[in-house]
Design an enzyme around this catalytic site. Structure first.
Site, mmCIF file in Angstrom:
data_model
loop_
_atom_site.group_PDB
_atom_site.id
_atom_site.type_symbol
_atom_site.label_atom_id
_atom_site.label_comp_id
_atom_site.label_asym_id
_atom_site.label_seq_id
_atom_site.Cartn_x
_atom_site.Cartn_y
_atom_site.Cartn_z
ATOM 1 N N LYS A 246 102.824 139.848 46.949
ATOM 2 C CA LYS A 246 103.273 140.891 45.999
ATOM 3 C C LYS A 246 102.166 141.900 45.706
ATOM 4 O O LYS A 246 101.015 141.523 45.503
ATOM 5 C CB LYS A 246 103.681 140.221 44.687
ATOM 6 C CG LYS A 246 104.002 141.187 43.536
ATOM 7 C CD LYS A 246 104.553 140.446 42.333
ATOM 8 C CE LYS A 246 104.959 141.375 41.214
ATOM 9 N NZ LYS A 246 103.861 141.811 40.368
ATOM 10 N N HIS A 270 102.902 147.034 40.579
ATOM 11 C CA HIS A 270 102.655 146.286 39.341
ATOM 12 C C HIS A 270 103.139 147.116 38.139
ATOM 13 O O HIS A 270 102.537 147.105 37.068
ATOM 14 C CB HIS A 270 101.147 146.004 39.220
ATOM 15 C CG HIS A 270 100.805 144.667 38.652
ATOM 16 N ND1 HIS A 270 100.381 143.610 39.414
ATOM 17 C CD2 HIS A 270 100.793 144.197 37.372
ATOM 18 C CE1 HIS A 270 100.115 142.559 38.647
ATOM 19 N NE2 HIS A 270 100.374 142.902 37.399
HETATM 20 C C1 LIG Z 1 103.826 142.414 30.316
HETATM 21 C C2 LIG Z 1 103.685 142.313 31.794
HETATM 22 C C3 LIG Z 1 103.025 141.226 32.349
HETATM 23 C C4 LIG Z 1 102.901 141.108 33.730
HETATM 24 N N1 LIG Z 1 102.306 139.999 34.254
HETATM 25 C C5 LIG Z 1 102.295 139.815 35.595
HETATM 26 C C6 LIG Z 1 101.820 138.597 36.144
HETATM 27 O O1 LIG Z 1 101.400 137.699 35.433
HETATM 28 N N2 LIG Z 1 101.844 138.475 37.504
HETATM 29 C C7 LIG Z 1 102.318 139.462 38.330
HETATM 30 O O2 LIG Z 1 102.320 139.302 39.549
HETATM 31 N N3 LIG Z 1 102.786 140.619 37.819
HETATM 32 C C8 LIG Z 1 102.807 140.812 36.479
HETATM 33 N N4 LIG Z 1 103.343 141.956 35.960
HETATM 34 C C9 LIG Z 1 103.929 142.964 36.875
HETATM 35 C C10 LIG Z 1 105.406 142.669 37.131
HETATM 36 O O3 LIG Z 1 105.569 141.530 37.923
HETATM 37 C C11 LIG Z 1 106.099 143.827 37.861
HETATM 38 O O4 LIG Z 1 105.411 144.104 39.054
HETATM 39 C C12 LIG Z 1 106.241 145.111 37.057
HETATM 40 O O5 LIG Z 1 106.514 144.843 35.705
HETATM 41 C C13 LIG Z 1 107.378 145.922 37.662
HETATM 42 O O6 LIG Z 1 107.493 147.152 37.068
HETATM 43 P P1 LIG Z 1 108.567 147.489 35.908
HETATM 44 O O7 LIG Z 1 108.017 146.873 34.655
HETATM 45 O O8 LIG Z 1 108.536 148.980 35.897
HETATM 46 O O9 LIG Z 1 109.897 146.904 36.321
HETATM 47 C C14 LIG Z 1 103.443 142.109 34.575
HETATM 48 C C15 LIG Z 1 104.119 143.191 34.010
HETATM 49 C C16 LIG Z 1 104.245 143.291 32.648
HETATM 50 C C17 LIG Z 1 104.996 144.465 32.075
#
Ligand SMILES: Cc1cc2nc3c(=O)[nH]c(=O)nc-3n(C[C@H](O)[C@H](O)[C@H](O)COP(=O)(O)O)c2cc1C
Length: 371
Positions: A246, A270
């Site tokens: 990812k 992300h």
């Molecule tokens: C509060 C928060 C915590 C996140 N924590 C992680 C995580 O622990 N591991 C990870 O691979 N991505 C993490 N992400 C990224 C999400 O997996 C994802 O890629 C992203 O939120 C997608 O975009 P969107 O919020 O516009 O849908 C996080 C995103 C947010 C908003």
């Protein structure tokens, strides 16, 4: 028709979440790298894409079912892995796991989750995928993978776009830290959001649950800059199940991942949380699809806010689509009911968009629907 709770679209959930959450927590969830332009462009680039409509096609019966990595899903979107979800509402991880179980959709259980990977696996009943962050010590990675295997996880999402945690000034301005450090400004913040503060206090302050009561610790801001292709190869050798990598945006990286034996690539920026100047992830999706060819599984997240957005990601070549922040907004706005409502709304939006495009099956979406 979906009604009640004031949520009619993702933006309603976001507005309500902003009202209800302490500033510090809202900024952690809603925030992005720099001043947020990367996140805004993710959304804008998708919104600006236009779809062809078709008329006089019988679209009475429509299917939203999707299959990804052998997993048959009743909805065409899943839940991106997110750390510390219980900050959005007490019990949020469990709500997400139940949503995953109800619709048989993948739920990314983060290394940095506020509920243990074992508990999430139990509640999601075969629909959880474990997300791995390298924590700086390979023995910790090994023990997480052993636990994930023992808990029955079949899919591993290895996140590789965090060599260093992106600078997110909004988090810093309101003093977001894990575990919480409560100074005068946080005290005021919590006092002004009593509903959240009392609920979260009664449920116990959220913590990095995968590291509670075990020898190893996890620092979400720790450098992971040493992770390289050799490390990926070790993960690939070690993990017998499906491996998704990812955080990929460059076609050359995607091609190299294919040759290193991963099962799927997750095209993601992300949610713009890592680099403000990053390209809109949806543009990267098109380029990566062209590079890897028609058949290699691509999963997409970043900037999806509606059912029409979901359709556009499929049209650009995704095999499956995930959402992050919208689910956290929904739970902050209306708990489990809010979460179910938003998920139903997005599904309804997908279905209506298919009808407008003269399609009866989500699997019919391809480039030809794009103007
Ligand atoms: C509060 C928060 C915590 C996140 N924590 C992680 C995580 O622990 N591991 C990870 O691979 N991505 C993490 N992400 C990224 C999400 O997996 C994802 O890629 C992203 O939120 C997608 O975009 P969107 O919020 O516009 O849908 C996080 C995103 C947010 C908003």
């Amino acid at each position: 028709m979906i009604s009640g709770s004031g949520i009619h679209a993702t933006e309603d959930a976001r507005r309500l979440a902003e009202k209800r959450l302490p500033w510090m927590v809202f900024d952690y969830i809603d925030g992005a790298a720099g001043e947020g332009l990367g996140d805004q462009l993710n959304q804008q680039a998708i919104r600006e894409m236009r779809l062809h409509t078709r008329v006089l096609v019988d679209v009475e019966n429509r299917s939203l079912k999707k299959s990804i990595l052998g997993h048959d899903c009743n909805l065409p979107f899943g839940i991106s892995p997110m750390g510390m979800c219980n900050l959005s509402a007490p019990g949020a991880d469990a709500m997400l796991a139940r949503l995953a179980k109800k619709h048989r959709i993948p739920h990314g259980a983060s290394t940095a989750a506020s509920t243990s990977l074992e508990d999430i696996a139990k509640q999601a009943e075969g629909n959880a995928w474990f997300q791995l962050y390298f924590g700086g010590d390979e023995s910790v990675t090994d023990s997480l993978l052993n636990r994930a295997e023992a808990a029955g996880y079949e899919v591993l999402i290895f996140t590789v776009d965090v060599p260093e945690v992106g600078r997110r000034p909004r988090e810093l301005r309101h003093g977001f830290k894990m575990p919480f450090k409560i100074g005068p400004s946080q005290f005021i913040d919590f006092a002004l959001h009593p509903r959240w503060s009392i609920g979260s206090l009664l449920a116990g302050a959220p913590a990095l649950a995968n590291f509670v009561g075990v020898d190893s610790a996890f620092d979400r801001t720790r450098s992971r800059a040493g992770v390289d292709w050799d490390f990926l190869d070790r993960v690939r050798q070690r993990w017998k199940g499906k491996l998704v990598v990812k955080g990929v945006l460059h076609p050359d990286d995607a091609l190299k991942l294919v040759s290193h034996g991963v099962d799927a690539v997750m095209v993601s920026s992300h949610g713009g949380r890592q680099l403000e100047s990053v390209q809109p992830a949806i543009h990267a999706l098109g380029r990566i699809r062209d590079a890897v060819g028609e058949d290699f599984p691509l999963i997409y997240d970043s900037g999806i806010r509606s059912g029409e957005d979901v359709c556009k990601a499929y049209a650009m070549g995704a095999d499956f689509v995930m959402l992050g922040r919208p689910f956290l907004f929904a739970m902050a706005a209306g708990g489990e009911r809010g979460l179910n409502q938003l998920s139903d709304i997005i599904a309804e939006e997908v279905s209506i968009a298919l009808a407008q495009m003269g399609l009866t099956d989500i699997n019919q979406l391809d480039k030809t629907v794009l103007v």
